[in-house]
Design a protein around this motif. Structure first.
Motif, mmCIF file in Angstrom:
data_model
loop_
_atom_site.group_PDB
_atom_site.id
_atom_site.type_symbol
_atom_site.label_atom_id
_atom_site.label_comp_id
_atom_site.label_asym_id
_atom_site.label_seq_id
_atom_site.Cartn_x
_atom_site.Cartn_y
_atom_site.Cartn_z
ATOM 1 N N ASP A 56 1.914 2.393 -0.916
ATOM 2 C CA ASP A 56 1.074 2.331 0.271
ATOM 3 C C ASP A 56 0.377 0.974 0.293
ATOM 4 O O ASP A 56 -0.489 0.695 -0.545
ATOM 5 C CB ASP A 56 0.045 3.472 0.219
ATOM 6 N N ALA A 57 0.741 0.150 1.259
ATOM 7 C CA ALA A 57 0.211 -1.220 1.316
ATOM 8 C C ALA A 57 -1.280 -1.257 1.637
ATOM 9 O O ALA A 57 -1.925 -2.287 1.459
ATOM 10 C CB ALA A 57 0.989 -2.032 2.351
ATOM 11 N N ALA A 58 -1.823 -0.143 2.106
ATOM 12 C CA ALA A 58 -3.243 -0.099 2.474
ATOM 13 C C ALA A 58 -4.129 0.389 1.329
ATOM 14 O O ALA A 58 -5.337 0.541 1.500
ATOM 15 C CB ALA A 58 -3.427 0.795 3.698
ATOM 16 N N ASP A 59 -3.514 0.635 0.172
ATOM 17 C CA ASP A 59 -4.230 1.200 -0.977
ATOM 18 C C ASP A 59 -4.211 0.176 -2.119
ATOM 19 O O ASP A 59 -3.149 -0.113 -2.683
ATOM 20 C CB ASP A 59 -3.522 2.504 -1.377
ATOM 21 N N ALA A 60 -5.378 -0.359 -2.449
ATOM 22 C CA ALA A 60 -5.448 -1.458 -3.424
ATOM 23 C C ALA A 60 -4.826 -1.069 -4.760
ATOM 24 O O ALA A 60 -4.065 -1.854 -5.352
ATOM 25 C CB ALA A 60 -6.901 -1.886 -3.623
ATOM 26 N N ALA A 61 -5.119 0.133 -5.230
ATOM 27 C CA ALA A 61 -4.580 0.554 -6.529
ATOM 28 C C ALA A 61 -3.059 0.669 -6.467
ATOM 29 O O ALA A 61 -2.360 0.302 -7.422
ATOM 30 C CB ALA A 61 -5.203 1.886 -6.940
ATOM 31 N N ALA A 62 -2.550 1.151 -5.345
ATOM 32 C CA ALA A 62 -1.096 1.300 -5.197
ATOM 33 C C ALA A 62 -0.414 -0.076 -5.138
ATOM 34 O O ALA A 62 0.662 -0.279 -5.717
ATOM 35 C CB ALA A 62 -0.775 2.101 -3.935
ATOM 36 N N VAL A 63 -1.050 -1.025 -4.458
ATOM 37 C CA VAL A 63 -0.490 -2.383 -4.392
ATOM 38 C C VAL A 63 -0.465 -2.986 -5.798
ATOM 39 O O VAL A 63 0.540 -3.569 -6.241
ATOM 40 C CB VAL A 63 -1.301 -3.277 -3.421
ATOM 41 N N GLU A 64 -1.565 -2.808 -6.510
ATOM 42 C CA GLU A 64 -1.663 -3.351 -7.869
ATOM 43 C C GLU A 64 -0.578 -2.748 -8.773
ATOM 44 O O GLU A 64 0.094 -3.455 -9.517
ATOM 45 C CB GLU A 64 -3.045 -3.038 -8.434
ATOM 46 N N ALA A 65 -0.406 -1.438 -8.651
ATOM 47 C CA ALA A 65 0.589 -0.753 -9.489
ATOM 48 C C ALA A 65 2.012 -1.203 -9.144
ATOM 49 O O ALA A 65 2.887 -1.210 -10.004
ATOM 50 C CB ALA A 65 0.459 0.750 -9.325
ATOM 51 N N ALA A 66 2.227 -1.581 -7.887
ATOM 52 C CA ALA A 66 3.571 -1.978 -7.447
ATOM 53 C C ALA A 66 3.938 -3.390 -7.894
ATOM 54 O O ALA A 66 5.117 -3.776 -7.859
ATOM 55 C CB ALA A 66 3.672 -1.889 -5.923
ATOM 56 N N LEU A 67 2.923 -4.150 -8.332
ATOM 57 C CA LEU A 67 3.168 -5.573 -8.628
ATOM 58 C C LEU A 67 4.288 -5.787 -9.644
ATOM 59 O O LEU A 67 5.068 -6.731 -9.531
ATOM 60 C CB LEU A 67 1.880 -6.247 -9.105
ATOM 61 N N GLU A 68 4.379 -4.907 -10.630
ATOM 62 C CA GLU A 68 5.406 -5.137 -11.656
ATOM 63 C C GLU A 68 6.819 -4.948 -11.113
ATOM 64 O O GLU A 68 7.776 -5.460 -11.682
ATOM 65 C CB GLU A 68 5.165 -4.266 -12.888
ATOM 66 N N GLU A 69 6.945 -4.232 -9.993
ATOM 67 C CA GLU A 69 8.276 -4.042 -9.393
ATOM 68 C C GLU A 69 8.588 -5.114 -8.342
ATOM 69 O O GLU A 69 9.734 -5.237 -7.905
ATOM 70 C CB GLU A 69 8.356 -2.675 -8.720
#
Ligand SMILES: NC(=O)c1ccc[n+]([C@@H]2O[C@H](COP(=O)([O-])OP(=O)(O)OC[C@H]3O[C@@H](n4cnc5c(N)ncnc54)[C@H](OP(=O)(O)O)[C@@H]3O)[C@@H](O)[C@H]2O)c1
Length: 243
Positions: A56-69
């Motif tokens: 979810d691009a609107a969720d800071a934690a989700a964006v952060e978690a996606a960074l490694e991918e």
């Protein structure tokens, strides 16, 4: 850059984002598409030969978690994820003024916070001469409540992105579509009458296509567009005269 560009298209599983991703994939670029619905995204990625990353691009934690991918170097970032959240279920918004605020904030998060979060998160990974393109809307100039306000905020935010990254040859521009068919944008909430009215407002008397938008995005992402930055480019058949 050439054919070896790393391209990230948020919301690339459907509509405009899909057409944008397809245009880059056809040009030989490596494309990563993002979105919240895993199945929609993986099916699109298979068709495109792209890499899906679900978040979810609107969720800071989700964006952060996606960074490694997400790619370690980004040559082109297309902030396309968004939409008018007034068209989707707002049951969780609650009643009264608090509900109004929650609904308003959903549009801001969906459209401008999402673009800002992803750009900020990937900022250090942007290559010199990279390209940032964010999808705005004619609604920034014509209204549409909190959605229009969110897309107007995208235009103002884009200027500071262009300033922040400009010295590295990185450009940041907004592409602002008018009515575009073949997308999930309206969630079946566009009446025939309203559609005809919107088409009637254009000079070429047709709705836009996702490919109309993709063509402008790929131009802005090209090496040839290096001196175009901080701008809003309107793709609306003349329905609104952007200045
Ligand atoms: N269609 C039009 O007439 C029109 C006109 C002007 C501007 N626009 C803008 O064009 C952009 C693309 O929309 P579209 O018309 O192609 O509609 P669409 O088919 O609904 O595409 C929006 C895409 O963004 C994804 N998305 C939405 N919110 C997200 C979030 N928080 N995190 C990650 N992904 C998210 C959606 O997938 P998931 O739901 O799976 O996350 C979907 O794939 C939007 O910014 C929209 O505001 C559209």
């Amino acid at each position: 850059m050439g054919n070896s560009r790393e391209v990230v298209v948020t919301g690339g599983g459907t509509g405009i984002g899909y057409a944008v991703a397809a245009a880059f994939a056809e040009a030989g670029d490596r494309v990563t598409i993002t979105g919240r619905r895993e199945q929609v995204l993986t099916e699109a990625a298979t068709l495109l030969g792209a890499r899906p990353v679900v978040f979810d691009a609107a969720d800071a934690a989700a964006v952060e978690a996606a960074l490694e991918e997400l790619p370690g170097r980004v040559d082109v970032l297309v902030n396309n994820a968004g939409g008018n959240t007034d068209f989707v279920d707002g049951d969780g918004d609650g009643a009264g003024l608090a509900g109004f605020a929650a609904a308003f904030e959903r549009n801001l998060r969906s459209n401008v916070v999402s673009a800002a979060l992803v750009t900020h998160a990937l900022g250090e990974r942007l290559a010199d001469d990279a390209r940032i393109v964010t999808i705005g809307s004619i609604a920034a100039r014509t209204g549409a409540g909190s959605y229009g306000a969110a897309k107007a905020a995208v235009e103002a935010w884009n200027i500071s992105v262009a300033q922040e990254f400009g010295a590295r040859g990185i450009t940041a521009n907004v592409v602002a579509p008018g009515l575009i068919g073949e997308t999930e944008f309206f969630h079946s909430k566009l009446s025939d009458r309203r559609r005809e009215w919107l088409i009637g407002n254009t000079m070429n008397k047709r709705p836009g296509t996702p490919e109309d938008v993709a063509a402008v995005v790929t131009f802005l992402a090209s090496p040839a567009a290096g001196h175009v930055t901080g701008q809003v480019v309107h793709v609306n058949g003349g329905a609104h005269l952007g200045k």
